[in-house]
Motif scaffolding. Structure first.
Motif, PDB file in Angstrom:
ATOM      1  N   SER A 252     -14.009  -4.479   8.553  1.00  0.00           N
ATOM      2  CA  SER A 252     -14.334  -5.224   9.688  1.00  0.00           C
ATOM      3  C   SER A 252     -13.014  -6.729   9.795  1.00  0.00           C
ATOM      4  CB  SER A 252     -15.343  -6.289   9.743  1.00  0.00           C
ATOM      5  OG  SER A 252     -15.031  -7.206  10.882  1.00  0.00           O
ATOM      6  N   ALA A 253     -12.348  -7.121  10.870  1.00  0.00           N
ATOM      7  CA  ALA A 253     -11.359  -8.428  10.603  1.00  0.00           C
ATOM      8  C   ALA A 253     -11.606  -9.045  11.916  1.00  0.00           C
ATOM      9  CB  ALA A 253     -10.209  -7.503  11.254  1.00  0.00           C
ATOM     10  N   ILE A 254     -11.199 -10.659  12.143  1.00  0.00           N
ATOM     11  CA  ILE A 254     -11.067 -11.535  12.801  1.00  0.00           C
ATOM     12  C   ILE A 254      -9.461 -11.836  12.999  1.00  0.00           C
ATOM     13  CG2 ILE A 254     -11.553 -12.929  10.580  1.00  0.00           C
ATOM     14  CD1 ILE A 254     -13.524 -14.334  13.782  1.00  0.00           C
ATOM     15  N   ASP A 255      -9.041 -12.653  13.627  1.00  0.00           N
ATOM     16  CA  ASP A 255      -8.038 -12.889  13.780  1.00  0.00           C
ATOM     17  C   ASP A 255      -7.735 -13.932  13.239  1.00  0.00           C
ATOM     18  OD1 ASP A 255      -7.708 -13.364  17.902  1.00  0.00           O
ATOM     19  OD2 ASP A 255      -9.287 -14.347  16.886  1.00  0.00           O
TER      20      ASP A 255
ATOM     21  N   TYR B 193     -13.200  -6.965  15.059  1.00  0.00           N
ATOM     22  CA  TYR B 193     -12.725  -6.062  15.026  1.00  0.00           C
ATOM     23  C   TYR B 193     -13.766  -5.123  14.060  1.00  0.00           C
ATOM     24  CZ  TYR B 193      -8.954  -7.845  17.010  1.00  0.00           C
ATOM     25  OH  TYR B 193      -7.222  -8.524  18.129  1.00  0.00           O
ATOM     26  N   TYR B 194     -14.070  -3.930  14.098  1.00  0.00           N
ATOM     27  CA  TYR B 194     -15.099  -3.349  13.648  1.00  0.00           C
ATOM     28  C   TYR B 194     -14.731  -1.612  13.423  1.00  0.00           C
ATOM     29  CZ  TYR B 194     -18.220  -7.537  14.474  1.00  0.00           C
ATOM     30  OH  TYR B 194     -18.140  -8.641  14.345  1.00  0.00           O
ATOM     31  N   ALA B 195     -15.497  -1.510  12.239  1.00  0.00           N
ATOM     32  CA  ALA B 195     -14.952   0.326  12.381  1.00  0.00           C
ATOM     33  C   ALA B 195     -16.423   0.981  12.699  1.00  0.00           C
ATOM     34  CB  ALA B 195     -15.312   0.721  11.074  1.00  0.00           C
ATOM     35  N   ASP B 196     -16.226   1.911  13.304  1.00  0.00           N
ATOM     36  CA  ASP B 196     -17.199   2.799  14.252  1.00  0.00           C
ATOM     37  C   ASP B 196     -18.207   2.844  13.307  1.00  0.00           C
ATOM     38  OD1 ASP B 196     -15.154   4.761  15.701  1.00  0.00           O
ATOM     39  OD2 ASP B 196     -15.663   2.588  16.124  1.00  0.00           O
ATOM     40  N   SER B 197     -18.557   2.525  12.009  1.00  0.00           N
ATOM     41  CA  SER B 197     -20.141   2.815  10.538  1.00  0.00           C
ATOM     42  C   SER B 197     -20.504   1.970  10.836  1.00  0.00           C
ATOM     43  CB  SER B 197     -19.317   3.323   9.900  1.00  0.00           C
ATOM     44  OG  SER B 197     -18.669   2.034   9.676  1.00  0.00           O
TER      45      SER B 197
ATOM     46  N   VAL C  93      -2.924  -9.569  11.797  1.00  0.00           N
ATOM     47  CA  VAL C  93      -4.138  -8.439  12.040  1.00  0.00           C
ATOM     48  C   VAL C  93      -4.175  -6.990  12.175  1.00  0.00           C
ATOM     49  CG1 VAL C  93      -4.405  -8.369  14.551  1.00  0.00           C
ATOM     50  CG2 VAL C  93      -6.532  -8.759  13.486  1.00  0.00           C
ATOM     51  N   VAL C  94      -2.780  -6.876  12.718  1.00  0.00           N
ATOM     52  CA  VAL C  94      -2.777  -5.831  12.675  1.00  0.00           C
ATOM     53  C   VAL C  94      -2.429  -4.671  11.032  1.00  0.00           C
ATOM     54  CG1 VAL C  94      -0.401  -3.287  12.952  1.00  0.00           C
ATOM     55  CG2 VAL C  94      -1.171  -5.580  14.805  1.00  0.00           C
ATOM     56  N   GLU C  95      -2.073  -5.777   9.958  1.00  0.00           N
ATOM     57  CA  GLU C  95      -1.889  -6.006   8.705  1.00  0.00           C
ATOM     58  C   GLU C  95      -3.317  -5.483   7.897  1.00  0.00           C
ATOM     59  OE1 GLU C  95       0.504  -4.656   6.850  1.00  0.00           O
ATOM     60  OE2 GLU C  95       2.114  -4.913   8.856  1.00  0.00           O
ATOM     61  N   VAL C  96      -4.705  -6.366   8.032  1.00  0.00           N
ATOM     62  CA  VAL C  96      -5.723  -6.754   7.609  1.00  0.00           C
ATOM     63  C   VAL C  96      -6.288  -5.287   8.205  1.00  0.00           C
ATOM     64  CG1 VAL C  96      -5.394  -8.905   7.080  1.00  0.00           C
ATOM     65  CG2 VAL C  96      -6.117  -8.097   9.339  1.00  0.00           C
ATOM     66  N   THR C  97      -6.377  -4.934   9.457  1.00  0.00           N
ATOM     67  CA  THR C  97      -6.873  -3.632   9.626  1.00  0.00           C
ATOM     68  C   THR C  97      -5.969  -2.649   8.481  1.00  0.00           C
ATOM     69  OG1 THR C  97      -5.986  -3.148  11.436  1.00  0.00           O
ATOM     70  CG2 THR C  97      -7.779  -4.560  11.299  1.00  0.00           C
ATOM     71  N   GLY C  98      -5.109  -2.485   8.556  1.00  0.00           N
ATOM     72  CA  GLY C  98      -4.260  -1.319   7.706  1.00  0.00           C
ATOM     73  C   GLY C  98      -4.383  -1.196   6.293  1.00  0.00           C
TER      74      GLY C  98
END
Length: 123
Positions: free
Chosen positions: A49-52, A59-63, A102-107
């Motif tokens: 998961s992430a937050i800006d 943002y969340y993973a589907d799982s 936020v792109v980096e933290v989700t990647g």
């Protein structure tokens, strides 16, 4: 020195809840997106998961969608992960990570990482 310190891990029964916290120091917290990443035994890192930086977008993973909630408190330099309806496959070390993007933290390429907190889901 930038430090991210996670807490709140432990043993929880399947179907139970747990709240993780991550306190950041040495960084302008309000300018960083934050994320939670987990690593199950013998497996690789998986973004959860992430937050800006403003706390406006999450943002969340589907799982974990619908079961986990990420939030942040800029006054406390803290990001939280509320985990509900936990499953045994949620057993993992949970890391928080920080990056201006936020792109980096989700990647999985965040600039800063904590040491992790163990969550074990078992009866």
């Amino acid at each position: 020195e930038v430090q991210l310190v996670e807490s709140g891990g432990g043993l929880v029964q399947p179907g139970g809840s747990q709240r993780l916290s991550c306190v950041a120091s040495g960084v302008a917290f309000e300018k960083y997106a934050m994320s939670w990443v987990r690593q199950a035994p013998g497996k690789g890192l998986v973004w959860v998961s992430a937050i800006d930086a403003k706390g406006d977008s999450t943002y969340y993973a589907d799982s974990v969608q619908g079961r986990f909630t990420i939030s942040s408190d800029n006054a406390k330099n803290t990001v939280y992960l509320q985990m509900n309806s936990l499953k045994p496959e949620g057993t993992a070390v949970y890391y928080c990570a920080a990056d201006p993007s936020v792109v980096e933290v989700t990647g999985l390429s965040a600039q800063y990482w904590g040491q992790g907190t163990q969550v074990t889901v078992s009866s």
